[in-house]
Design a protein around this motif. Structure first.
Motif, PDB file in Angstrom:
ATOM      1  N   GLY A   1       0.757  -1.351   0.116  1.00 50.34           N
ATOM      2  CA  GLY A   1      -0.175   0.154  -0.507  1.00 50.34           C
ATOM      3  C   GLY A   1       0.454   1.057   0.139  1.00 50.34           C
ATOM      4  O   GLY A   1       0.421   2.476   0.234  1.00 50.34           O
ATOM      5  N   CYS A   2       2.267   1.241  -0.189  1.00 46.88           N
ATOM      6  CA  CYS A   2       2.574   2.701  -0.842  1.00 46.88           C
ATOM      7  C   CYS A   2       2.904   2.680  -1.873  1.00 46.88           C
ATOM      8  O   CYS A   2       3.648   2.634  -2.657  1.00 46.88           O
ATOM      9  CB  CYS A   2       4.440   2.200   0.149  1.00 46.88           C
ATOM     10  N   PRO A   3       2.529   4.486  -1.947  1.00 44.57           N
ATOM     11  CA  PRO A   3       2.000   5.082  -3.036  1.00 44.57           C
ATOM     12  C   PRO A   3       3.571   5.236  -3.678  1.00 44.57           C
ATOM     13  O   PRO A   3       4.439   5.903  -2.786  1.00 44.57           O
ATOM     14  CB  PRO A   3       1.269   5.901  -3.253  1.00 44.57           C
ATOM     15  N   THR A   4       4.045   6.097  -5.085  1.00 39.11           N
ATOM     16  CA  THR A   4       4.605   6.683  -5.115  1.00 39.11           C
ATOM     17  C   THR A   4       4.980   8.118  -4.266  1.00 39.11           C
ATOM     18  O   THR A   4       3.849   8.642  -4.083  1.00 39.11           O
ATOM     19  CB  THR A   4       4.977   6.604  -6.883  1.00 39.11           C
ATOM     20  N   PRO A   5       6.030   8.982  -4.306  1.00 34.20           N
ATOM     21  CA  PRO A   5       5.674  10.137  -3.946  1.00 34.20           C
ATOM     22  C   PRO A   5       5.198  10.853  -4.266  1.00 34.20           C
ATOM     23  O   PRO A   5       4.769  11.806  -4.192  1.00 34.20           O
ATOM     24  CB  PRO A   5       7.466  10.467  -3.719  1.00 34.20           C
ATOM     25  N   ALA A   6       5.123  10.708  -5.592  1.00 33.00           N
ATOM     26  CA  ALA A   6       4.194  12.148  -6.705  1.00 33.00           C
ATOM     27  C   ALA A   6       3.196  11.656  -6.085  1.00 33.00           C
ATOM     28  O   ALA A   6       2.118  12.993  -6.605  1.00 33.00           O
ATOM     29  CB  ALA A   6       4.053  10.796  -8.175  1.00 33.00           C
ATOM     30  N   ALA A   7       2.023  10.814  -5.013  1.00 32.35           N
ATOM     31  CA  ALA A   7       1.143  11.110  -4.954  1.00 32.35           C
ATOM     32  C   ALA A   7       1.327  12.088  -3.925  1.00 32.35           C
ATOM     33  O   ALA A   7      -0.229  13.126  -3.290  1.00 32.35           O
ATOM     34  CB  ALA A   7       0.843   9.337  -4.306  1.00 32.35           C
ATOM     35  N   VAL A   8       2.347  12.613  -2.896  1.00 30.73           N
ATOM     36  CA  VAL A   8       2.365  13.482  -1.766  1.00 30.73           C
ATOM     37  C   VAL A   8       2.904  14.844  -2.148  1.00 30.73           C
ATOM     38  O   VAL A   8       1.713  15.508  -2.043  1.00 30.73           O
ATOM     39  CB  VAL A   8       3.890  12.501  -0.874  1.00 30.73           C
ATOM     40  N   THR A   9       3.564  15.228  -3.164  1.00 28.98           N
ATOM     41  CA  THR A   9       3.812  15.981  -4.190  1.00 28.98           C
ATOM     42  C   THR A   9       2.502  16.491  -4.685  1.00 28.98           C
ATOM     43  O   THR A   9       2.437  18.060  -4.953  1.00 28.98           O
ATOM     44  CB  THR A   9       4.933  15.674  -4.960  1.00 28.98           C
TER      45      THR A   9
END
Length: 345
Positions: free
Chosen positions: A56-64
């Motif tokens: 369930g770890c999304p790419t950091p793009a989701a945070v950005t």
């Protein structure tokens, strides 16, 4: 504020055990394109992969993207060697090919030409301040490659909970040997270091940064140890202008004093931002996986978080939940994309 994302690929990422940016070579090649689309549109549009791990770890793009939806900023995406197309609007700086495996005699044969074209683009930007990020699977290994070639005693982080640093060092040693180089042989010759054991994102970011700094723009390198490598390249190129590094608490927790020492050595101001995932009022699998050491950084995550005004980080966390839901990540059970792994390196 403009956030510039350099998106590219390198065959170094295909070495087994190096990168967590895709469950297969076919999917890994799409990760930077997917990251660009998530940053631009909030979800993949053409890329056939959503970079989400089985846990369930999304790419950091989701945070950005969550930061962008909360506080707003302009973006520019530079094609720095994409292996697969993207629907995200991209800036072209000539024909930039994906990087070769660093264990070949040349990893980026046209590093100098890429740098020169990126430098020209950097000088043309009208911004007072520029934040530059990257997405390239395998990027911490190529970062270690150029740092070693430059003779910089600096380690690198990883998107994996357990950093395979010794494996990366063996790969870099093979790459230097293939290029007939010893550690430190490229001190003062940064483009030669990239040519031998780097990736195409590095001369792109370094060129844009050098051009922007030359024109009076303030530059923040948004990332962790990959951006430390870019800072080293700039310093070895004789660029002595003020330079900042902005990264996440997850990278700082892994690298500890090494990160601060590297920034001091390279005369860079360091900003570390904690998104407060451990303090979120609701239990969310994506935030838990970041706290467990997955992903850590990438796609300008740390730099974007540094833009969040005091008192608004809770809003970013709430928006991150919204982005995760859009990407098919259930708050409790993790991703629906069971065969994918986290973006970044």
């Amino acid at each position: 504020m403009r956030v510039l994302l350099a998106a590219g690929t390198t065959d170094t990422a295909l070495i087994e055990g190096i990168s967590a940016a895709g469950a297969s070579p076919e999917l890994m090649a799409h990760t930077p394109a997917a990251d660009a689309e998530i940053l631009a549109y909030g979800e993949p549009t053409r890329a056939p992969v959503t970079p989400v791990s089985p846990t369930g770890c999304p790419t950091p793009a989701a945070v950005t993207r969550a930061v962008r939806e909360t506080v707003g900023f302009d973006i520019a995406i530079v094609d720095a060697g994409l292996a697969e197309p993207t629907t995200a609007p991209t800036v072209g700086i000539g024909d930039v090919a994906p990087g070769a495996d660093v264990r070949e005699d040349e990893a980026v044969s046209d590093a100098g030409a890429i740098f020169d074209r990126a430098h020209g683009y950097g000088t043309s930007l009208p911004d007072d301040d520029l934040l530059i990020g990257e997405t390239i699977p395998g990027g911490t290994t190529t970062a270690l490659g150029v740092l070693t070639a430059l003779g910089e005693p600096i380690g690198v982080s990883s998107s994996l909970p357990e950093n395979p640093l010794e494996h990366k060092r063996r790969v870099v040693d093979e790459g230097l040997a293939a290029s007939d180089l010893e550690p430190g042989a490229c001190a003062g010759a940064p483009l030669e270091a990239i040519r031998a054991v780097g990736d195409p994102v590095q001369p792109t970011v370094a060129g844009v940064a050098a051009g922007a700094l030359e024109s009076g723009t303030g530059v923040t390198l948004a990332g962790g140890t990959q951006m430390i490598a870019v800072a080293a390249l700039l310093r070895h190129a004789g660029v002595d202008a003020p330079l900042s590094i902005a990264t996440t608490s997850f990278v700082a927790d892994e690298r500890g004093d090494d990160l601060e020492a590297a920034c001091e050595r390279l005369d860079c101001e360091l900003t570390v931002t904690d998104p407060g995932f451990a303090d979120h009022e609701r239990d969310h699998v994506a935030m838990n996986r970041y706290c467990a050491g997955e992903a850590k950084e990438g796609v300008a995550m740390g730099g974007a978080l540094s833009l969040v005004p005091d008192g608004q980080m809770a809003d970013v966390r709430n928006q991150f939940e919204t982005v995760c839901s859009r990407l098919g990540i259930d708050a409790e059970q993790g991703g629906q994309h069971d065969d994918e792994e986290c973006g970044g390196d």
